[in-house]
Design a protein around this motif. Sequence first.
Motif, PDB file in Angstrom:
ATOM      1  N   ARG A  63       0.710  -0.806  -0.211  1.00 52.35           N
ATOM      2  CA  ARG A  63       0.018   0.079   0.309  1.00 52.35           C
ATOM      3  C   ARG A  63       0.598   1.450   0.460  1.00 52.35           C
ATOM      4  NH1 ARG A  63      -2.878  -4.857   0.651  1.00 52.35           N
ATOM      5  NH2 ARG A  63      -4.971  -4.297   1.356  1.00 52.35           N
ATOM      6  N   MET A 106     -10.183   8.172  -3.276  1.00 48.99           N
ATOM      7  CA  MET A 106      -9.762   6.431  -3.013  1.00 48.99           C
ATOM      8  C   MET A 106     -11.130   6.455  -3.589  1.00 48.99           C
ATOM      9  SD  MET A 106     -11.350   5.279  -0.944  1.00 48.99           S
ATOM     10  CE  MET A 106     -10.531   3.544  -0.021  1.00 48.99           C
ATOM     11  N   SER A 115      -7.943   8.950   0.505  1.00 49.88           N
ATOM     12  CA  SER A 115      -8.351  10.054  -0.087  1.00 49.88           C
ATOM     13  C   SER A 115      -7.797  11.196   1.030  1.00 49.88           C
ATOM     14  CB  SER A 115      -9.632  10.084   0.698  1.00 49.88           C
ATOM     15  OG  SER A 115     -10.788   9.510  -0.698  1.00 49.88           O
ATOM     16  N   HIS A 121      -3.887  12.560   8.502  1.00 53.03           N
ATOM     17  CA  HIS A 121      -4.715  11.089   8.387  1.00 53.03           C
ATOM     18  C   HIS A 121      -3.994  10.143   7.700  1.00 53.03           C
ATOM     19  CE1 HIS A 121      -8.365  13.419   9.254  1.00 53.03           C
ATOM     20  NE2 HIS A 121      -7.545  14.570   9.296  1.00 53.03           N
ATOM     21  N   PRO A 124      -1.896   7.265  10.962  1.00 48.08           N
ATOM     22  CA  PRO A 124      -2.630   6.816  11.508  1.00 48.08           C
ATOM     23  C   PRO A 124      -3.568   5.480  10.570  1.00 48.08           C
ATOM     24  CG  PRO A 124      -3.567   8.921  11.956  1.00 48.08           C
ATOM     25  CD  PRO A 124      -2.611   8.604  11.013  1.00 48.08           C
ATOM     26  N   PHE A 125      -4.459   6.089   9.123  1.00 48.29           N
ATOM     27  CA  PHE A 125      -4.870   4.979   8.298  1.00 48.29           C
ATOM     28  C   PHE A 125      -3.529   4.056   7.758  1.00 48.29           C
ATOM     29  CE2 PHE A 125      -6.592   4.237   3.833  1.00 48.29           C
ATOM     30  CZ  PHE A 125      -7.410   3.804   4.135  1.00 48.29           C
ATOM     31  N   ALA A 127      -1.111   3.179   9.549  1.00 48.60           N
ATOM     32  CA  ALA A 127      -1.083   2.307  10.701  1.00 48.60           C
ATOM     33  C   ALA A 127      -2.387   0.923  10.970  1.00 48.60           C
ATOM     34  CB  ALA A 127      -0.662   2.656  12.278  1.00 48.60           C
ATOM     35  N   GLY A 128      -3.379   1.514  10.454  1.00 48.95           N
ATOM     36  CA  GLY A 128      -4.130   0.404  10.456  1.00 48.95           C
ATOM     37  C   GLY A 128      -4.352  -0.652   9.333  1.00 48.95           C
ATOM     38  N   ILE A 129      -3.872  -0.298   8.521  1.00 52.42           N
ATOM     39  CA  ILE A 129      -3.507  -1.563   7.566  1.00 52.42           C
ATOM     40  C   ILE A 129      -2.232  -1.914   8.007  1.00 52.42           C
ATOM     41  CG2 ILE A 129      -2.665  -1.308   4.731  1.00 52.42           C
ATOM     42  CD1 ILE A 129      -4.332   1.534   4.118  1.00 52.42           C
ATOM     43  N   MET A 131      -1.921  -2.439  10.738  1.00 50.00           N
ATOM     44  CA  MET A 131      -1.979  -3.780  11.765  1.00 50.00           C
ATOM     45  C   MET A 131      -3.116  -4.977  11.392  1.00 50.00           C
ATOM     46  SD  MET A 131      -3.151  -3.014  15.179  1.00 50.00           S
ATOM     47  CE  MET A 131      -2.708  -3.757  16.400  1.00 50.00           C
ATOM     48  N   ALA A 132      -3.762  -4.374   9.775  1.00 48.75           N
ATOM     49  CA  ALA A 132      -5.080  -5.192   9.716  1.00 48.75           C
ATOM     50  C   ALA A 132      -3.788  -6.649   9.024  1.00 48.75           C
ATOM     51  CB  ALA A 132      -5.343  -5.409   8.425  1.00 48.75           C
ATOM     52  N   ASP A 136      -3.290 -10.594   9.982  1.00 49.44           N
ATOM     53  CA  ASP A 136      -4.072 -11.817   8.822  1.00 49.44           C
ATOM     54  C   ASP A 136      -2.554 -12.010   8.332  1.00 49.44           C
ATOM     55  OD1 ASP A 136      -6.404 -10.438   9.606  1.00 49.44           O
ATOM     56  OD2 ASP A 136      -6.780  -9.308   7.318  1.00 49.44           O
ATOM     57  N   PHE A 140       3.027  -8.217   3.373  1.00 47.30           N
ATOM     58  CA  PHE A 140       2.863  -6.195   2.622  1.00 47.30           C
ATOM     59  C   PHE A 140       3.585  -5.619   3.635  1.00 47.30           C
ATOM     60  CE2 PHE A 140      -1.720  -6.145   3.804  1.00 47.30           C
ATOM     61  CZ  PHE A 140      -1.698  -5.162   4.008  1.00 47.30           C
TER      62      PHE A 140
END
Lengths: 275, 310
Positions: A63, A106, A115, A121, A124-125, A127-129, A131-132, A136, A140
């Motif tokens: 990403r 996006m 976006s 922003h 944090p966004f 970091a969430g990816i 973390m996911a 899982d 990546f």
Amino acid sequence: MRDRPNLLNDKAEEIRRSIFKMICDGGGGHIPASLSIVEILVALYYEVLNVTPATICDPGRDRFILSKGHACVTLYAVLADLGFFDKSALDTFGRRGSILGGHPDMLKIPGVEASTGALGHGLPFGAGIAMAAKMDNRDFKVFVVMGDGECQEGSVWEAAMFAAQHRLDNLCVIIDYNRLQAMDELDKIVSVSPLADKWRAFGWQVKEADGHNIKKLVDLCTALPFQPKKPSMIIANTIKGKGVSFMENEPIWHYRMPNGQEMRVACNELGIDPK
Amino acid sequence: MRNAYIDALYELAGKDERVLALVADNGAIVYDKFRAAYPGRFINFGIAEANMIGVAAGLASCGKVPFTYTIASFLTMRAFEQIRNDVCMQRMNVKLVGIGAGFVYSNLGATHHATIDMSIMRALPGMTVFSPSGPLEARKITKEAARIDGPVYIRLSVGGSPEIYEADYEFETGKGVILRDGPETVDAAIFTTGGIITEVLKAHGELRHMGINARVVNVHTIKPIDKDIIIASAAKTRVVITVEEHSIIGGLGSAVAEVIAENGIAARFKRIGLQGVFAGGYGTYDDMKEMNGLSANAIVSETIDCVNMK
């Protein structure tokens, strides 16, 4: 045939021409902030990121998040060149009916992951990816490009602590350290220095590089994480407005359009046929 | 209400491994069972609401279903731009659960009251806004939120809120529930939402003793609002009253007013709630209701005034 580094340098120059034309034709945009990150995006998209137009929905893709969304034209030029969407869209930038606006969307643009536009922003966004991905067991990587002025936003530091706490070593932030923000030099407004020490103190592994040296950027971005169990940070020392002499390091150009004479000088320097 | 939510979330998590519980330094004890069963799916962000929402959006972009939870005022206002940009603009499947609706955190003061949260959440494109009346509804709404693919805000009162339903009922998003109705004629239709319904029901009983029959409608979904029940009830009574533990600007009262005005209905109309002010005073929750014009007595007298003006 020329070697790869030279080809990529040529690519960077081509992207610069594309950026300048897009903003001038589109009637407005952030030229210097976009010129500042050209080599960073070329290094990432042509040599590092594991994503292609065919894999934009693949859950295992790398990403890329452009947190400094105002530099989106650089991302548009790169994505179009790599075939994420048709190059003809670049001619529509900022116009009625276009998918390409002054900040990336996006939901509209193939290959855009976030976006952005409001600063603080992207991290944090991202970091969430990251973390996911950990949850899982996917391997990546997540790259976030932020501005240096953006580090004045508090949400950046909330996310900085969070990423270190959760050992997100699949996350890499590249800071476009051009030392200027909209109104003036950061050091004259609210300084973020010592930038590297701040991030180290927040638990990140930090390296610095010439942000216009594609080979060095590629070397760093392919040697991640810099330390296991720590998020990585590359402070890319850059020149805002790089490639247009009268814009380089001049805060006044943050959101300004060149006049006729200035346009001719810029086109000449960038190698654009002035028509 | 809170416990009903957390129990429902626990059940959801058992059925769907995408479901995550995200908190911002709260929910001690009440999340123990969830944490013990699903340790990797409970994340405490510390005191960083904006980051919690930004991260939740990132998680949702990878297919997770994060239920974020903290005090409603902090959740909706500290992280508002993250909710707007990261969640709504990007159409991320993030659930926002605010605890402490209205001024239920009575003596903690206005910093901890959520009295404009419905206004600002309702204004967000793509956001569904729920305001459950009690435990049963909180449970149904939590399950419904998981079913909806998109941003949802749930406004919860605290633990220990009373149950207003005597029996199970069919829940449908955007469909109001008539809790009380006149035997034949109805003098007023009272639309209300959330925990303050208990006061409205008390007021309904007193009004009935006085010979005033009121229809009471529980509006558990603030957005999308139930236009049909508003139009039908207003046409029937010509006296419409809204009661909310919230500012009268932008919340339930405004939503009902919009429907009435846009449908050419002539009705005497009164919004009971905070009149554009922060909730005042300290004391118990009941004290707060009295001091802020939201006790059963206040609702009775406002209703009588409206009915008599007809």
